[in-house]
Design a protein around this motif. Sequence first.
Motif, PDB file in Angstrom:
ATOM      1  N   GLY A 135      38.901  42.527  40.417  1.00  0.00           N
ATOM      2  CA  GLY A 135      38.503  41.437  41.297  1.00  0.00           C
ATOM      3  C   GLY A 135      37.102  40.931  40.994  1.00  0.00           C
ATOM      4  N   LEU A 136      36.161  41.850  40.737  1.00  0.00           N
ATOM      5  CA  LEU A 136      34.794  41.444  40.405  1.00  0.00           C
ATOM      6  C   LEU A 136      34.732  40.751  39.046  1.00  0.00           C
ATOM      7  N   VAL A 137      35.541  41.202  38.095  1.00  0.00           N
ATOM      8  CA  VAL A 137      35.586  40.543  36.786  1.00  0.00           C
ATOM      9  C   VAL A 137      36.114  39.121  36.922  1.00  0.00           C
ATOM     10  N   LEU A 138      37.148  38.929  37.740  1.00  0.00           N
ATOM     11  CA  LEU A 138      37.676  37.578  37.958  1.00  0.00           C
ATOM     12  C   LEU A 138      36.638  36.678  38.627  1.00  0.00           C
ATOM     13  N   LEU A 139      35.941  37.218  39.616  1.00  0.00           N
ATOM     14  CA  LEU A 139      34.907  36.427  40.284  1.00  0.00           C
ATOM     15  C   LEU A 139      33.787  36.078  39.320  1.00  0.00           C
ATOM     16  N   SER A 140      33.378  37.041  38.500  1.00  0.00           N
ATOM     17  CA  SER A 140      32.335  36.778  37.508  1.00  0.00           C
ATOM     18  C   SER A 140      32.781  35.710  36.514  1.00  0.00           C
ATOM     19  N   SER A 141      34.044  35.736  36.128  1.00  0.00           N
ATOM     20  CA  SER A 141      34.558  34.748  35.170  1.00  0.00           C
ATOM     21  C   SER A 141      34.591  33.349  35.780  1.00  0.00           C
ATOM     22  N   LEU A 142      34.983  33.249  37.049  1.00  0.00           N
ATOM     23  CA  LEU A 142      34.974  31.947  37.715  1.00  0.00           C
ATOM     24  C   LEU A 142      33.547  31.397  37.826  1.00  0.00           C
ATOM     25  N   LEU A 143      32.597  32.269  38.143  1.00  0.00           N
ATOM     26  CA  LEU A 143      31.198  31.838  38.196  1.00  0.00           C
ATOM     27  C   LEU A 143      30.703  31.440  36.808  1.00  0.00           C
ATOM     28  N   ALA A 144      31.157  32.141  35.768  1.00  0.00           N
ATOM     29  CA  ALA A 144      30.760  31.782  34.403  1.00  0.00           C
ATOM     30  C   ALA A 144      31.281  30.400  34.036  1.00  0.00           C
TER      31      ALA A 144
END
Length: 357
Positions: A248-257
């Motif tokens: 979940g944190l990786v997905l959120l980080s990717s969306l922010l990227a």
Amino acid sequence: ANAQKGIGPQGVGVHCIVSAALYMCISSMLSILNRYLLHTRDPPLEFPSLLIVAQAFIVGSLTFVGLQNCWYEESSESPYRPSRLDKDGVARVSTVGLLFAGDILLTQCALSMAPVALVELMKCLIPAVVLIQHSGLSRTLPDFRQVLMVCAICTGVVLAIGSDGVAYNLESGGLPLAAAAVFVAGTRLVATQLLLQGNAQCPMPLLLMYITPAMGFTGLLSFLVFELENFRARPPALQTPHIAGSVGLVLLSSLLAFGLNYTELWCIRVTNALVLTMLGAAKTVLLVWVSTLGAGRLLSPRAMLGSALAVGGVALMKARRVQPPEDNSVTPVELRARIQRDEAISESWRPNVQNAT
């Protein structure tokens, strides 16, 4: 370019403010989230290269979907369309893509060895790198006041990262990595500005599409060389009790990227490589204070002076570079006066022409 798109002076100002504000917010959240995910979370992911690969895949997927739908009209006739790319176009987009990948990789590695406050404060040196490279490309000396601002920034960084400053919990190699990230970031901004504002401008969605493969390849290569051996033991962050939170944190980080890359390109296109406005400086102050206080420390007086010098120098440089757009519109009264003046000048020359004949 703005005039061709029908954007008036007020619209240009709104675009600058909105793009800078979004960039400030998204970059701040992404820096803090990546630090938490990779290092301070229990258990931490500890694989920055793997995170870059995931970000590149998600950013590339979202960009591809956008190019097939909402961005199709903007990019369909561009000479940077893959079917129309020539050798020069390939060289330009490849350079920018590799610089983007190198910037992200160096920043991730620096965050693994240095606190967020140090990495963000070191980024105050990016205007100095951009200023030097702009002067080299234009073969002119920078303005004296700009040089003074850059000196203030450098002095502030030296004071802030000294003992009792923001360089706490600093492992060997953290400072050189942060410095390398600053140089690559400055070079990337200059190259991106040339591509977005040059004679043959590349649409932002297409440039973002070309950036993501370079990001993914660089991250994958780094993972295979430096992280694969430790990954084979299956880190605790990817085991059953913690894998859902990590994904979940990786997905959120990717969306922010994705949001960060797009808003950065937008900000560069509507301003230039030096202009991130006063909000960029406010972001640096916020991160330095929040991350330092969050670690249970207080900045020393020398560190506070250094932070103020560095951030103040960046703010002054950005404020000085922001110029209000010229309004070249002519009112009917002014147009009539110009026509009457031209007619009067023409009448005054007629006798001379007759005498000459």
